[in-house]
Design a protein around this motif. Sequence first.
Motif, PDB file in Angstrom:
ATOM      1  N   ILE A  69       0.837  -1.206   0.000  1.00 27.45           N
ATOM      2  CA  ILE A  69       0.000   0.000   0.000  1.00 27.45           C
ATOM      3  C   ILE A  69       0.868   1.251   0.000  1.00 27.45           C
ATOM      4  O   ILE A  69       0.559   2.237  -0.686  1.00 27.45           O
ATOM      5  CB  ILE A  69      -0.967  -0.029   1.194  1.00 27.45           C
ATOM      6  CG1 ILE A  69      -1.982  -1.170   1.014  1.00 27.45           C
ATOM      7  CG2 ILE A  69      -1.682   1.320   1.361  1.00 27.45           C
ATOM      8  CD1 ILE A  69      -2.871  -1.420   2.215  1.00 27.45           C
ATOM      9  N   GLU A  70       1.957   1.223   0.742  1.00 24.14           N
ATOM     10  CA  GLU A  70       2.873   2.370   0.751  1.00 24.14           C
ATOM     11  C   GLU A  70       3.464   2.607  -0.636  1.00 24.14           C
ATOM     12  O   GLU A  70       3.543   3.753  -1.101  1.00 24.14           O
ATOM     13  CB  GLU A  70       3.999   2.123   1.768  1.00 24.14           C
ATOM     14  CG  GLU A  70       4.937   3.305   1.939  1.00 24.14           C
ATOM     15  CD  GLU A  70       5.978   3.088   3.032  1.00 24.14           C
ATOM     16  OE1 GLU A  70       6.975   3.845   3.037  1.00 24.14           O
ATOM     17  OE2 GLU A  70       5.798   2.185   3.874  1.00 24.14           O
ATOM     18  N   ARG A  71       3.856   1.532  -1.329  1.00 19.67           N
ATOM     19  CA  ARG A  71       4.370   1.674  -2.696  1.00 19.67           C
ATOM     20  C   ARG A  71       3.304   2.233  -3.626  1.00 19.67           C
ATOM     21  O   ARG A  71       3.582   3.101  -4.464  1.00 19.67           O
ATOM     22  CB  ARG A  71       4.870   0.320  -3.225  1.00 19.67           C
ATOM     23  CG  ARG A  71       6.237  -0.091  -2.711  1.00 19.67           C
ATOM     24  CD  ARG A  71       6.772  -1.291  -3.464  1.00 19.67           C
ATOM     25  NE  ARG A  71       5.993  -2.495  -3.209  1.00 19.67           N
ATOM     26  CZ  ARG A  71       6.262  -3.376  -2.247  1.00 19.67           C
ATOM     27  NH1 ARG A  71       7.299  -3.175  -1.444  1.00 19.67           N
ATOM     28  NH2 ARG A  71       5.528  -4.449  -2.083  1.00 19.67           N
ATOM     29  N   LEU A  72       2.078   1.734  -3.479  1.00 16.55           N
ATOM     30  CA  LEU A  72       0.987   2.200  -4.326  1.00 16.55           C
ATOM     31  C   LEU A  72       0.749   3.692  -4.146  1.00 16.55           C
ATOM     32  O   LEU A  72       0.655   4.448  -5.131  1.00 16.55           O
ATOM     33  CB  LEU A  72      -0.286   1.409  -4.000  1.00 16.55           C
ATOM     34  CG  LEU A  72      -1.591   1.889  -4.638  1.00 16.55           C
ATOM     35  CD1 LEU A  72      -1.527   1.800  -6.156  1.00 16.55           C
ATOM     36  CD2 LEU A  72      -2.783   1.082  -4.096  1.00 16.55           C
ATOM     37  N   LEU A  73       0.664   4.143  -2.897  1.00 18.99           N
ATOM     38  CA  LEU A  73       0.369   5.549  -2.637  1.00 18.99           C
ATOM     39  C   LEU A  73       1.539   6.460  -3.004  1.00 18.99           C
ATOM     40  O   LEU A  73       1.331   7.634  -3.326  1.00 18.99           O
ATOM     41  CB  LEU A  73      -0.022   5.741  -1.174  1.00 18.99           C
ATOM     42  CG  LEU A  73      -1.386   5.155  -0.793  1.00 18.99           C
ATOM     43  CD1 LEU A  73      -1.588   5.207   0.716  1.00 18.99           C
ATOM     44  CD2 LEU A  73      -2.518   5.880  -1.503  1.00 18.99           C
TER      45      LEU A  73
END
Length: 261
Positions: free
Chosen positions: A20-24
Amino acid sequence: MQVVIQPDAEAIASLVADEIERLLSRKPDAVLGLATGSSPLAIYDELVRRHEAGRVSFAGARAFMLDEYVGLPEDHPERYRNVIEREIAGRVDFAPGAVQGPDGNAEDIPAACAAYEAAIADAGGVDLQILGIGTDGHIAFNEPGSSLASRTRIKTLTSQTRRDNARFFGGDVEAVPRHCVTQGLATIMSAHHLVLVATGPGKAEAVHHLVEGAVSAMWPATVMQHHPRATVLVDPAAASRLQLGDYYREVFEHRPAWQKL
């Protein structure tokens, strides 16, 4: 389908939070799919820690909930909109109105369901959908027998699901609503990346069918076998029925350096 076996819920949460951190970081206006129940709680706690550390922001993001009980008062602590607010939305920096859920108290529930489908589509679809799985193989509230082509609609909960969820209602099965509004299986399958989390021995049978069984409406989660990007993260107890468990461990251990979830 990628199957990832990790030692515990905290290790699973760390991997999902990484994704999720990579996505955001690459798409600050990403659309997340949020689930309730026990399975995602460690993920939400980890995301809150990272938000407080300044590593991740949800300020530009949107989110859609999977489901909602029908008929619970607006202020009921187990109304899923309140659960999501308590567990994640109110603990990070989502903008006002950025988190939406189906309306379980709508006067015209079919119309509200159609409007919810339209809202997800208007947002460009869900980029990453967090999922749990019920002991009978349901995802969201798509109970056994649900159409694999279903969209957001009202459903009647099985006795098993109501017994499983009674723990959130002080152990009183009769306090658990009989009806819900839920995203359908086809709605869920429209998300770009499905991330399902399961822990504990009670989920082992459902996980076995999900990963290694035949695709069947009797085990609704098995529809995920047809998704081009589905990740299943489990602890050893939930993985205990998997016939290819050693292979899944080997695949993840020796994955290419660039490959994430």
